[in-house]
Every structure is written in C-alpha cells, then in structure tokens.
Scaffold this motif. Structure first.
Motif, mmCIF file in Angstrom:
data_model
loop_
_atom_site.group_PDB
_atom_site.id
_atom_site.type_symbol
_atom_site.label_atom_id
_atom_site.label_comp_id
_atom_site.label_asym_id
_atom_site.label_seq_id
_atom_site.Cartn_x
_atom_site.Cartn_y
_atom_site.Cartn_z
ATOM 1 N N ALA A 65 96.819 -83.168 32.265
ATOM 2 C CA ALA A 65 97.258 -81.786 32.074
ATOM 3 C C ALA A 65 97.589 -81.169 33.424
ATOM 4 O O ALA A 65 96.763 -81.186 34.344
ATOM 5 C CB ALA A 65 96.158 -80.977 31.379
ATOM 6 N N ALA A 66 98.798 -80.607 33.549
ATOM 7 C CA ALA A 66 99.255 -80.022 34.807
ATOM 8 C C ALA A 66 99.113 -78.503 34.773
ATOM 9 O O ALA A 66 99.601 -77.848 33.851
ATOM 10 C CB ALA A 66 100.710 -80.413 35.064
ATOM 11 N N PHE A 67 98.446 -77.964 35.785
ATOM 12 C CA PHE A 67 98.238 -76.529 35.945
ATOM 13 C C PHE A 67 98.643 -76.120 37.361
ATOM 14 O O PHE A 67 98.588 -76.934 38.294
ATOM 15 C CB PHE A 67 96.756 -76.167 35.766
ATOM 16 N N GLN A 267 104.749 -88.298 33.251
ATOM 17 C CA GLN A 267 103.655 -88.403 34.209
ATOM 18 C C GLN A 267 102.480 -87.505 33.854
ATOM 19 O O GLN A 267 101.390 -87.666 34.377
ATOM 20 C CB GLN A 267 104.189 -88.093 35.606
ATOM 21 N N VAL A 268 102.713 -86.538 32.977
ATOM 22 C CA VAL A 268 101.645 -85.753 32.362
ATOM 23 C C VAL A 268 102.008 -85.556 30.893
ATOM 24 O O VAL A 268 103.168 -85.734 30.494
ATOM 25 C CB VAL A 268 101.437 -84.380 33.059
ATOM 26 N N GLU A 269 101.009 -85.187 30.113
ATOM 27 C CA GLU A 269 101.246 -84.944 28.682
ATOM 28 C C GLU A 269 101.129 -83.468 28.309
ATOM 29 O O GLU A 269 101.411 -83.101 27.164
ATOM 30 C CB GLU A 269 100.236 -85.743 27.839
ATOM 31 N N TYR A 270 100.728 -82.633 29.247
ATOM 32 C CA TYR A 270 100.482 -81.215 28.965
ATOM 33 C C TYR A 270 100.858 -80.429 30.211
ATOM 34 O O TYR A 270 100.387 -80.739 31.312
ATOM 35 C CB TYR A 270 99.009 -81.013 28.627
ATOM 36 N N GLU A 289 107.536 -80.982 23.182
ATOM 37 C CA GLU A 289 107.246 -79.902 22.247
ATOM 38 C C GLU A 289 106.914 -78.637 23.032
ATOM 39 O O GLU A 289 106.238 -78.693 24.061
ATOM 40 C CB GLU A 289 106.061 -80.262 21.351
ATOM 41 N N ILE A 290 107.388 -77.506 22.539
ATOM 42 C CA ILE A 290 107.082 -76.211 23.139
ATOM 43 C C ILE A 290 106.078 -75.484 22.236
ATOM 44 O O ILE A 290 106.291 -75.361 21.029
ATOM 45 C CB ILE A 290 108.347 -75.345 23.311
ATOM 46 N N LEU A 505 103.482 -73.255 26.618
ATOM 47 C CA LEU A 505 103.008 -74.573 27.033
ATOM 48 C C LEU A 505 104.066 -75.611 26.681
ATOM 49 O O LEU A 505 104.808 -75.460 25.705
ATOM 50 C CB LEU A 505 101.712 -74.944 26.313
ATOM 51 N N GLY A 506 104.092 -76.679 27.446
ATOM 52 C CA GLY A 506 104.897 -77.836 27.086
ATOM 53 C C GLY A 506 103.987 -79.025 26.896
ATOM 54 O O GLY A 506 103.070 -79.251 27.696
ATOM 55 N N ILE A 507 104.192 -79.781 25.822
ATOM 56 C CA ILE A 507 103.356 -80.956 25.569
ATOM 57 C C ILE A 507 104.235 -82.137 25.187
ATOM 58 O O ILE A 507 105.338 -81.969 24.661
ATOM 59 C CB ILE A 507 102.310 -80.703 24.458
ATOM 60 N N ALA A 508 103.746 -83.334 25.485
ATOM 61 C CA ALA A 508 104.428 -84.549 25.062
ATOM 62 C C ALA A 508 104.361 -84.662 23.541
ATOM 63 O O ALA A 508 103.467 -84.115 22.889
ATOM 64 C CB ALA A 508 103.791 -85.762 25.729
#
Length: 534
Positions: A65-67, A267-270, A289-290, A505-508
């Motif tokens: 998860a990227a923050f 490279q990240v899923e979130y 997915e948004i 948020l953006g998610i894989a």
C-alpha cells in the motif's frame, strides 16, 4: 509466508523504475526483501484457502500500500500519529477502545461496553478479552497508562485535547477488565473520546515503538524504515478475527504521480489519496479500480467573526449567498464531491438535514452588502497549495464575488505554515476538515475556549447550549439541542461550507474487501485486516 533465507533484492530490482519516478521504496537492508509470487499476487501462495469461491475472502499474500509519508522523522508511536500513513500503520498494529462508524458515531472496539451514571460524569468501561502481540492480556492498567501517557503535559500527543474532559488522577481500574472514568464535567458524548484520533492503547510502560512495537492490532511488527517502508505480518490471534493477508507492506510515495505509476506498473496494489483528474482518467477503464470514500473532507471558507468586515452578520450572510456551490464543487474538486449547506458533517450523526439547501442569490447578497455599507468591499482571501482544491476554490470564489461587486485579493501562503498562519491572522481563508463527530467539530472549533477556533466564533450562550447537550442523557433531547446550535450557525456562523469532497483510492483489480462507505479517519478506512487478494 516469508522465508528469511530468500535473497534480499535492492529496491531498484524489486520495483524497477520506482526511483526514476520519485517513488521511495524499502532498501534491501530495511525490508523483508521477499516479493515472491505468493507474496505479491493473490491467494495462491502458502496459506491460501483454495476452497473459497471467487467471491469469498481468500487467505494469503502480501499487499503493498502506497501512502504519502513524513520522511525520516516518521515513527510508529501511535500517539504521535498525524499523517494518513501514520494512522494506517497505527491501525494495523494497535487498537482503540472505540472507533468511528461511517456516520461518525462511536462503535465499540477494545471496549466491550460502556455505561454512564445519571449525572453523566462517571463512566464504567468494560474491556473485551483481547491480548497484545506478546500474549499478555489487555487490561485496565494498560488503558490508564496509555491515556496518562497521551495526557502528559510535556508531550505533544494529538489526542491530548480530546482526553481533556477526563480526570485521569481520579479515574481507576475497578477490575482487570473494567475502568471507572471520572470526568471533570457531564459528557454525554464520552464514547467519542474513546474513539478520538490517536487514542490507541499500548502496554503499560511501553517505549521504543520504532524498534519493536507491541500492540493488540490485527498485524504484528516485522520491520520499519522511516520514510520508506513498514512490513507487518498477520496476527493469527487477533480478537476480531485473523486478517486474510499474510502480510501488509506500507511504502512511501509522496507524489501522487508516483503512487499512480506504481499502481499501474503492478509495484503496489493500493494507492492512497488520488486526485479527481486521475480518477476520471482511469475509472471504468479496467486496468485499476477507483474507490471513492464519500463525505470524507469538508471544504469551505472561514470568515473571522471578530473583525471587519465579517463582524457584521449581514456581510457573512451576503457571502453565503455569493457562493455557487455547484460551480465550486465542479471547479475546485472536478466534480468529486457534493455541495454543502454551511454546516459541518453532512450525513453524520446529529446533522441538521432539514434546513433548506442554500442557493446563490446575488441580488440579495448585493442588498445585504449595501445595508452593511460594504457595497464596494475589498477583502483578502488566504489560500495555499497545502490541500487539494484550495487554490482552485479561491479563484472560482473570487470570480463569483466579482459579480456581487466584491473584490477579492487571493493571497497564496506557505504550505508549511498555512494552518498556523490562518488560525489568528487574516479575515477570510480556505479551510478543510477531515471526518470527525459533529460534537467534536463544535468543541474543538466553535466554543469560546476552543484551541482551533478559525472563525473566532465566541458566544457564551452557544457555549451553554453545548454544555446542555453534553448534560442531556436522552439522545433525542440531545439531538434537538445540536439542531438548535446548527440552525444558528447556518444563519450567522463563520464557516461557509460549500462542499464535501470524496477521498479517492486506487486499487489493483485483484484487491477485494476495500470498504467504500468509510470516510477517511473512520473504522473501516484503511482496514487492511478485512482486505484480501484474488
């Protein structure tokens, strides 16, 4: 599962191109270094439950998860949590006695139940059976230690102000899992204190949180490199059920473009906190997915009611009527939100939703300004790039005000000092707030003694109404008092609240279980123990 013998790869090899994009990932020395297919992909690795159907949660894998982060000064001390990244990591490792639901009402967590006396100045809290990561039970003494640590006058812990109503010297453990909290005054909304941002429970005597933090949360500590990465592993003994994931890795990417590129590149899923333009570009396209967390951030302008020109109620009402809220939501938020009605907390518990939606009325605004002797009013609007949409909102409102004969000079301030600068200085500024209970918004921002009173709204009779609400045990009666307070703010307050922004948020596509009905800062936001990979 993690294998300590696996070769550690430098971040450039593990996440090719991330340095080029400005993305800060873990160095080999600081991370687990294991990104095998089982850790990055779905639940097909060790520990996965192959018997689950496609729609059911699956066990296994590592989610990255990227923050946006805080650099080398980052800490895992939950009482120092300030950024969203801090809060997400704290939530993974620790628990609070309560947390906020989607409507910002307090929901039990480590507290199994709470009960007040008739005077509402003593509350008995019973803890559920839960254990810390070292196997020791969570006890009343741990709770009292945690709260006394937060309240230490020599520390700058964020939850300190929230705990102020508690007399911690008089409060005591009445059993291993029971505490009597003695309050300084009647407090009907005491459960909100238990749910306050940063009010996490740590073991009695706990220190050294960055070396090996021990909490009672759904994940256990593995590694931490401030400003880069944190890796936590599933707590199989978690009182609320073991997480689906084997591991969660928090990686830092301060630029939104870096978070998006990392997500698009696998490279990240979130990816946390995307802007509306990014959401529009990718929504419905199938690659990612948004997820939109509705009503997460109040957007508005703060008018200081103790100084010219906003010490005149007619000028404040004129400004309410100058605002074209739809145009502000479209122009400043790219449509990613809903219009406001000059009241905080749309959709939250106690929100006065029966008041008519305010519309732009330039004729009436001009008439009010004329009666106030402010026909050719000139005023400075402080703004900054400190928050998304601030500079855009200032520009839109400047143009709207011009149609009412008001000249607005937009002044762009420093991102680093904006919030402290606008608290006491100036007369009009851009303002934003994350989710909190309406009661907390009032107590922190609208009482004579409030420390973050950006509108300088100071009225003893309004203070008395707040105390009346806090002394009213009956919820219906308390709601009536809150509505009365909000009607007054709607008529003559200093907050021009034009909208409520989505948090994006953006998610894989292989990430499931992310709760959409969860404003930022609430229980189900960043709830990685309930997320799984397919």
């Amino acid at each position: 599962m993690h294998d300590e013998s696996t070769r550690r790869l430098p971040s450039q090899e593990r996440f090719p191109g991330l340095r080029r994009r400005g993305f800060l990932a873990a160095t080999g020395a600081a991370s687990l270094g294991v990104v095998a297919l089982a850790g990055c992909g779905g639940g097909s690795g060790p520990g996965a439950d192959e018997s689950k159907g496609d729609g059911a949660p699956r066990r296994g894998g590592r989610l990255r998860a990227a923050f946006a982060g805080g650099g080398a000064s980052e800490t895992l001390d939950p009482h120092l949590a300030n950024l969203f990244a801090d809060a997400a990591r704290a939530k993974a490792l620790f628990d609070k006695l309560a947390d906020y639901g989607a409507d910002l009402s307090a929901q039990p967590r480590l507290a199994e139940k709470w009960e007040a006396n008739k005077a509402l100045d003593r509350w008995q809290v019973t803890l559920r059976e839960a254990a810390f990561h070292d196997g020791k039970p969570v006890t009343a003494e741990d709770v009292l230690y945690s709260y006394r640590r937060i309240a230490d006058p020599g520390q700058a812990f964020r939850a300190k102000a929230s705990l102020e109503p508690i007399d911690l010297d008089a409060s005591r453990a009445t059993g291993q899992r029971s505490i009597e909290f003695v309050l300084k005054r009647p407090t009907a909304e005491f459960p909100n204190i238990l749910a306050a941002f940063g009010a996490y429970i740590v073991p009695e005597g706990a220190t050294g949180f960055d070396r090996k933090p021990i909490g009672s949360g759904p994940f256990r500590f593995v590694s931490f490199a401030p400003g880069r990465s944190a890796v936590f592993r599933r707590n199989d003994d978690y009182w609320d059920g073991a997480p689906h994931l084997d591991e969660i890795e928090f990686v830092v990417a301060n630029e939104e473009s870096a978070r998006v590129n990392a997500l698009l590149g696998g490279q990240v899923e979130y990816a946390h906190e995307l802007n509306p333009a990014t959401a529009r570009a990718h929504e419905g396209k199938g690659q990612i997915e948004i997820v939109r967390l509705r009503n997460s951030a109040m957007q508005g302008f703060a008018m200081k009611t103790d100084r010219a020109p906003f010490d005149d109620r007619r000028v404040r009402e004129a400004f309410f009527l100058i605002a074209d809220r739809e145009e502000l939501v479209d122009g400043a938020l790219s449509g990613a939100g809903v219009v406001g009605n000059d009241l905080f907390g749309k959709g939250y518990e106690y929100y006065a939703d029966g008041l008519p939606q305010r519309e732009q009325d330039l004729d009436r605004a001009r008439a009010l300004l004329k009666r106030a002797g402010a026909e050719k009013l000139k005023v400075t609007l402080d703004t900054s790039a400190v928050a998304a949409g601030f500079t855009e909102a200032a520009g839109v409102f400047r143009d709207q005000a011009k149609e009412a004969g008001v000249t607005i000079d937009v002044k762009t301030g420093s991102k680093d000092s904006y919030w402290s600068d606008i608290l006491d200085n100036g007369a009009l500024c851009c303002y934003r707030s994350g989710a909190m209970p309406i009661e907390a918004h009032i107590s922190q921002r609208l009482l004579t003694g409030s420390t973050t009173n950006a509108t300088k709204w100071q009225h003893k009779d309004f203070d008395a109404l707040y105390q009346q609400a806090q002394s009213t045990k009956d919820r219906t009666g308390r709601a009536a008092v809150y509505e009365r307070m909000q009607r007054r703010l709607y008529t003559e307050g200093g907050f021009l609240i034009w909208g409520f922004a989505d948090w994006i948020l953006g998610i894989a596509r292989n990430v499931k279980g992310v709760e959409e009905n969860a404003p930022a800062n609430t229980l189900d936001w960043a709830r990685f123990d309930k997320v799984w990979l397919t």
